[in-house]
Design an enzyme around this catalytic site. Structure first.
Site, PDB file in Angstrom:
ATOM      1  N   HIS A  16       0.877  -0.794  -0.166  1.00 35.18           N
ATOM      2  CA  HIS A  16       0.622   0.089  -0.119  1.00 35.18           C
ATOM      3  C   HIS A  16       1.120   1.327  -0.018  1.00 35.18           C
ATOM      4  O   HIS A  16       0.849   2.310  -0.861  1.00 35.18           O
ATOM      5  CB  HIS A  16      -0.954  -0.106   1.226  1.00 35.18           C
ATOM      6  CG  HIS A  16      -1.578  -1.260   1.336  1.00 35.18           C
ATOM      7  ND1 HIS A  16      -2.226  -1.689   2.316  1.00 35.18           N
ATOM      8  CD2 HIS A  16      -2.860  -1.004   0.764  1.00 35.18           C
ATOM      9  CE1 HIS A  16      -3.342  -2.545   2.234  1.00 35.18           C
ATOM     10  NE2 HIS A  16      -3.361  -2.515   1.449  1.00 35.18           N
ATOM     11  N   LYS A  40     -17.951  -6.461   7.262  1.00 34.39           N
ATOM     12  CA  LYS A  40     -16.284  -7.427   6.680  1.00 34.39           C
ATOM     13  C   LYS A  40     -15.475  -7.732   8.395  1.00 34.39           C
ATOM     14  O   LYS A  40     -15.219  -6.253   8.697  1.00 34.39           O
ATOM     15  CB  LYS A  40     -15.663  -7.337   5.182  1.00 34.39           C
ATOM     16  CG  LYS A  40     -14.865  -7.935   4.953  1.00 34.39           C
ATOM     17  CD  LYS A  40     -14.118  -7.267   3.648  1.00 34.39           C
ATOM     18  CE  LYS A  40     -12.429  -7.705   3.088  1.00 34.39           C
ATOM     19  NZ  LYS A  40     -12.288  -7.004   2.061  1.00 34.39           N
ATOM     20  N   ARG A  89      -2.120  -6.114  -8.746  1.00 35.00           N
ATOM     21  CA  ARG A  89      -1.386  -7.601  -8.414  1.00 35.00           C
ATOM     22  C   ARG A  89      -1.232  -7.761  -9.324  1.00 35.00           C
ATOM     23  O   ARG A  89      -0.621  -7.704 -10.696  1.00 35.00           O
ATOM     24  CB  ARG A  89      -1.498  -7.705  -6.637  1.00 35.00           C
ATOM     25  CG  ARG A  89      -0.673  -7.065  -5.439  1.00 35.00           C
ATOM     26  CD  ARG A  89      -1.303  -6.763  -4.236  1.00 35.00           C
ATOM     27  NE  ARG A  89      -2.710  -6.815  -4.317  1.00 35.00           N
ATOM     28  CZ  ARG A  89      -3.530  -6.942  -3.274  1.00 35.00           C
ATOM     29  NH1 ARG A  89      -2.970  -6.947  -2.015  1.00 35.00           N
ATOM     30  NH2 ARG A  89      -4.586  -7.631  -3.256  1.00 35.00           N
ATOM     31  N   SER A 127      -2.692  -7.964   3.166  1.00 31.05           N
ATOM     32  CA  SER A 127      -2.620  -8.254   4.572  1.00 31.05           C
ATOM     33  C   SER A 127      -3.127  -8.884   4.711  1.00 31.05           C
ATOM     34  O   SER A 127      -2.835  -9.809   6.142  1.00 31.05           O
ATOM     35  CB  SER A 127      -4.085  -6.742   4.786  1.00 31.05           C
ATOM     36  OG  SER A 127      -3.565  -5.527   3.823  1.00 31.05           O
TER      37      SER A 127
END
Ligand code: ADP
Length: 160
Positions: A16, A40, A89, A127
Site C-alpha cells: 500500500h 467484513k 497485483r 494484508s
C-alpha cells in the site's frame, strides 16, 4: 489533481505504502480512505487503521487519511474528486477491479479509475498474507513498517 485511494488497509503494508508514495509524486493530493464495512470482519478497528496510516505516511505532505461507509462514488462526489487510484497485483486482482471500476463509472459517469502496477517486490503482498504470517509468529518485518508489526504482535500475543 486530487485522487482517492480506497481500501481496507487492515493493516497497511509496504505494498500500500508503495502505491501511496508513487501516487503522491504524480498527483497534488492523495486521499487514502478506509472503507468502513461492518459486514467484513476486520482485525483492526477503523480508528487504529487510520492511526497506522497516518503514522506511516507522515513524511509525505500531500496525503490525507480518512474513512467512509456507503458507496465510494458518493464519497468521491462529496469530496469533489472524480479519480480513483487502485493498485494491481496479479491477474487475480484484475477481475474484481475490472468489475468495481465499471460499476463505479456506471453509478457516476464522471468517475475514472487509474491503476498503478504493483512494484515487483510487493506483487505477492496483501494484508491477509501479513495477518496469516503474524498470527503464526512468523517474521513480517520485510512486509510492514515497525509500528504495524508492533500492533500485530500486540493483537495476536497481547502486550509485549
Ligand atoms: P488487501 O487486503 O488485499 O491488501 P486492500 O483492500 O487493503 O487489499 O487494498 C486496497 C488497494 O491496494 C487495492 O487496490 C489493492 O489492489 C492495492 N494493493 C494492496 N496490496 C498491494 C500491493 N502489494 N501492491 C500493489 N497494490 C496493492
Amino acid at each position: 489533481m486530487a485522487v482517492i485511494y480506497p481500501g481496507s488497509f487492515d493493516p497497511v503494508t509496504y505494498g500500500h505504502l508503495d502505491i501511496i508514495k508513487r501516487a503522491s509524486k504524480k498527483f497534488d493530493k492523495v486521499i487514502v480512505t478506509i472503507l468502513n464495512n461492518p459486514s467484513k470482519k476486520a482485525l483492526f478497528d477503523v480508528q487504529k487503521r487510520v492511526e497506522l496510516l497516518e503514522n506511516t505516511t507522515k513524511h509525505l505532505d500531500n496525503i490525507v487519511i480518512d474513512s467512509f461507509s456507503g458507496l465510494l462514488v458518493d464519497y468521491a462526489k462529496k469530496n469533489d474528486v472524480s479519480t480513483i487510484i487502485k493498485g494491481l497485483r496479479a491477474i487475480s486482482d484484475f477481475e474484481y477491479e475490472f468489475q468495481m471500476a465499471h460499476t463505479n463509472t456506471m453509478l457516476d459517469e464522471n468517475i475514472e479509475t487509474i491503476f498503478l502496477m504493483t512494484s515487483n517486490k510487493y506483487s505477492f503482498l496483501s494484508s491477509s498474507v501479513v495477518k496469516e504470517i503474524s498470527k503464526f509468529d512468523g517474521d513480517v518485518s520485510k512486509l510492514v513498517p515497525e509500528i504495524v508489526e508492533y500492533n500485530l504482535n500486540k493483537k495476536f500475543r497481547g502486550d509485549i
